[in-house]
Design an enzyme around this catalytic site. Structure first.
Site, short mmCIF file in Angstrom:
data_model
loop_
_atom_site.label_atom_id
_atom_site.label_comp_id
_atom_site.label_asym_id
_atom_site.label_seq_id
_atom_site.Cartn_x
_atom_site.Cartn_y
_atom_site.Cartn_z
N GLU A 1 0.85 -1.19 0.00
CA GLU A 1 0.00 0.00 0.00
C GLU A 1 0.89 1.24 0.00
OE1 GLU A 1 -3.75 -0.43 2.49
OE2 GLU A 1 -2.23 -1.35 3.74
N ASP B 1 -3.02 -6.99 11.22
CA ASP B 1 -3.93 -6.24 10.35
C ASP B 1 -4.05 -6.87 8.96
OD1 ASP B 1 -5.61 -3.99 9.76
OD2 ASP B 1 -3.95 -3.06 8.67
N HIS C 1 -5.79 -11.28 5.45
CA HIS C 1 -5.82 -11.15 3.98
C HIS C 1 -4.76 -12.02 3.29
CE1 HIS C 1 -8.54 -8.01 4.88
NE2 HIS C 1 -7.69 -7.03 5.03
C1 BG6 Z 1 -7.86 -3.51 5.85
C2 BG6 Z 1 -6.75 -3.05 6.74
O1 BG6 Z 1 -8.35 -4.76 6.28
O2 BG6 Z 1 -7.36 -3.63 4.51
C3 BG6 Z 1 -6.17 -1.73 6.26
O3 BG6 Z 1 -7.23 -2.89 8.07
C4 BG6 Z 1 -5.76 -1.84 4.80
O4 BG6 Z 1 -5.05 -1.33 7.05
C5 BG6 Z 1 -6.89 -2.41 3.96
O5 BG6 Z 1 -5.42 -0.54 4.35
C6 BG6 Z 1 -6.41 -2.69 2.55
O6 BG6 Z 1 -7.52 -3.03 1.74
P1 BG6 Z 1 -7.52 -2.74 0.16
O7 BG6 Z 1 -8.78 -3.34 -0.31
O8 BG6 Z 1 -7.46 -1.24 0.02
O9 BG6 Z 1 -6.29 -3.38 -0.38
#
Ligand code: BG6
Length: 487
Positions: free
Chosen positions: A214, A233, A238
Site C-alpha cells: 500500500e 492487520d 488477507h
Molecule cells: C484492511 C486493513 O483490512 O485492509 C487496512 O485494516 C488496509 O489497514 C486495507 O489498508 C487494505 O484493503 P484494500 O482493499 O485497500 O487493499
C-alpha cells in the site's frame, strides 16, 4: 434485479456512523441498490450513540459517502431513492433496554442482517442484547468485521460468545480480500482450466510470492493500528486467505463447507515457526520519512497518535512453507507494508527451470516461467515465457502472454464489499471465514508475534516510498529468489 416477492430485509449496522460505514458499507449498499441487487423492501438501519433522527443520519450519509462512490455511478435520483431506505436508531450497545427501540423499528417478519462494524470488545454484549430483545430468529445473520481478536484466546472468546446466540451458518466473518474479483477468479483459473493444475505443485513450482503493498500510511487510524501492526492487520487474515486459495486442493464442490474444509487443511499444514525460524525467516519494518509517489511522507513515529517510541511494524516479509504432499519444500514468501513505492497486490508463481538446457552456449536461463496474478490496482494475469529473439542465433528473451481481465471481460466489476454484502443477503457463505479457519490462522500467527516479543525484535527502518527494508530482499536472495519488482 430485485423481485417484489423477495422477503423484507433489514440491514442493521452497529457503528453506523463509523468510518467503515460511510467509507465502504454505505457506498457498497448504494451500488447494490443501484443495480437492483437489494430487495425493494430493504431498510438500512444505522445504529449509533448520537441523538440523531432518521433525517440526521440520511444527511450525514449524504455528506460523507458520495466521495467514496465512483462518480459515474452516482445518479442523483437513484441516490435520493437509496437515502429513502435509511433509518436510524440511537442505541448504546451496552444497554439492553435500548434494544427495544431497535425491535420496534425492524420490519415484522423481515430477514435481519446485523453488521457489527464496532470494536470487537462490544460483540459479546451486542449479541447477548439482540438475543434478549428477541431479535435473533433462525433467518437472522450476523456479519463480523475484522480484527476478530488479537490472538487465539481472544478470538476464541469472541467466537464462543457469538456462538451462544447464532449458529455457525448464521455467522459471516468478513475478509474483504475474498470478495475481490481476481481472488475469486483465481479459483476459476486453477479449477476451471486443465493446463495449470498438473503443474500446480512441487517440484514444478519453485516458489510463490504474495505481496499486498500500500502507498497509504496509517492515516487517522493510528490508535487502532499501533495496537495491531501489519501482522495482525494484514498477514493473519488477507495474506493467509490469498495463500489458501493458491495452495488448497480442489474442493469437491463450491459449497461453503467444501471450500472452507480445503482452506482449513492448508492453514493446518502451515509450518509452525520456532524462534530460530522467526529470526531467520521473518522481517519486520517501520517506515521513516520519505516520499511516496512524489509527495513527502512523515515517519510512522511522527504520525498523529503514534507513541514516539512505538515498536509496531508497518511492514512484514516472511518465508513460510506448507507441509503436505503438494507443497513440500516450496517456499511461500508473504509481504505487506504501508507507505511502499506502489499500491500493488500480486501473487507471483515461479515455475521450475527446465530440467536440462539444450541451449548450452547461453548463460543459464535467468527467467523462470512465471505466472503473475495482479489483484490491484489493475486486474490481470500474465504468463512469462521464454521466446527466441528475432535474428540469427538462438538468443532468448522473456515475453508475456497477457490476459488483461478488465478489457477481456466486459461487465461491471463490483467492489469487494458490495459483492460480499449481497452474498450475506442471499445467504451465501463460501467467501466468508469459518470459525475453525480463523482459529487455525491465529494458531500459526501467535508464535510469530510471541517470538518477536521474546527476541526483543525491533522493526527495521525503511524509507517511505520504497519496497521495505533491505533484509526483505535478502530473505528471498538466500533461496535464489527475487521479489517481482527486482527481477
Ligand atoms: C484492511 C486493513 O483490512 O485492509 C487496512 O485494516 C488496509 O489497514 C486495507 O489498508 C487494505 O484493503 P484494500 O482493499 O485497500 O487493499
Amino acid at each position: 434485479m430485485s423481485n417484489p416477492q423477495d422477503p423484507a430485509l433489514d440491514i442493521v449496522i452497529f457503528g453506523g456512523a463509523g468510518d467503515l460505514s460511510w467509507r465502504k458499507l454505505l457506498p457498497a449498499l448504494y451500488m447494490a441498490h443501484a443495480h437492483g441487487r437489494l430487495p425493494a423492501a430493504c431498510r438500512i438501519i444505522g445504529i449509533g450513540r448520537q441523538a440523531w433522527s432518521r433525517d440526521d443520519y440520511a444527511r450525514f450519509i449524504n455528506e460523507s459517502s458520495p466521495p467514496h462512490i465512483e462518480a459515474s455511478a452516482l445518479n442523483p435520483a437513484t441516490w435520493q431513492a437509496f437515502l429513502a431506505h435509511l433509518d436510524y436508531v440511537q442505541l448504546d450497545a451496552t444497554q439492553a433496554a435500548d434494544y427495544e427501540r431497535l425491535q420496534a423499528t425492524c420490519t415484522p417478519g423481515s430477514v435481519k442482517v446485523f453488521y457489527l462494524a464496532t470494536a470487537p470488545s462490544l460483540f459479546t454484549q451486542i449479541c447477548a442484547n439482540l438475543d434478549a430483545a428477541s431479535l435473533i430468529d433462525p433467518q437472522a445473520r450476523v456479519v463480523l468485521e475484522k480484527p476478530l481478536g488479537h490472538d487465539l484466546p481472544s478470538a476464541q472468546v469472541i467466537n464462543e460468545a457469538v456462538a451462544r446466540h447464532f449458529k455457525e451458518h448464521q455467522i459471516y466473518r468478513i475478509d474483504h480480500y475474498l470478495g475481490k474479483e481476481t481472488v475469486q477468479n483465481l479459483m476459476v483459473l486453477r479449477f476451471g482450466n486443465a493446463i495449470f493444475e498438473p503443474l500446480w505443485r512441487a517440484p514444478y513450482i519453485q516458489s510463490v510470492q504474495i505481496t499486498v503493498a500500500e502507498t497509504v500510511g496509517v492515516g487517522s487510524r493510528a490508535g487502532f493500528y499501533d495496537q495491531t501492526g501489519a501482522m495482525r492487520d494484514m498477514v493473519q487474515n488477507h495474506l493467509l486467505q490469498l495463500l489458501c486459495i493458491v495452495a488448497m486442493e480442489p474442493p469437491i464442490s463450491l459449497d461453503p463447507d467444501d471450500v472452507r474444509d480445503e482452506k482449513l487443511k492448508v492453514l493446518r499444514s502451515l509450518q509452525r515457526m520456532t524462534l530460530a525460524d522467526i529470526r531467520q525467516n521473518t522481517v519486520r519494518g517501520q517506515y521513516i520519512a520519505g516520499a511516496v509517489q512524489g509527495e513527502s511522507a512523515p515517519a510512522y513515529l511522527a504520525e498523529d497518535n503514534v507513541p514516539a517510541d512505538s515498536g509496531t511494524e508497518t511492514f512484514v516479509a516472511l518465508r513460510t512453507q506448507i507441509n503436505n504432499a503438494r507443497w513440500a519444500g516450496v517456499p511461500f514468501f508473504l509481504r505487506t507494508g504501508k507507505r511502499m513505492q506502489a499500491r500493488r497486490s500480486q501473487i507471483v508463481i515461479d515455475f521450475a527451470q527446465p530440467p536440462f538446457s539444450i541451449f548450452a552456449d547461453q548463460q543459464q536461463i535467468q527467467h523462470p516461467n512465471r505466472l503473475i496474478i495482479t489483484l490491484q490496482p489493475e486486474e490481470s494475469i500474465q504468463l512469462q515465457m521464454m521466446a527466441k529473439q528475432p535474428g540469427s542465433g538462438m538468443n532468448m528473451k522473456p515475453v508475456h502472454l497477457n490476459l488483461d481481465l478488465e478489457s477481456a471481460l466486459a461487465g461491471r466489476r463490483a467492489e469487494a464489499y458490495e459483492r460480499l454484502l449481497v452474498d450475506v443477503t442471499k445467504g451465501r457463505l463460501t467467501h466468508f471465514m469459518r470459525r475453525d479457519e480463523l482459529e487455525a490462522a491465529w494458531k500459526w500467527a501467535d508464535p510469530i508475534l510471541e517470538g518477536w516479543k521474546q527476541l526483543g525484535d525491533k522493526p527495521r527502518p525503511y524509507t517511505a516510498g520504497t519496497w521495505g527494508p533491505a533484509a526483505s530482499s535478502a530473505l528471498m536472495a538466500r533461496e535464489g529468489c527475487t521479489w517481482f519488482e527486482e527481477s
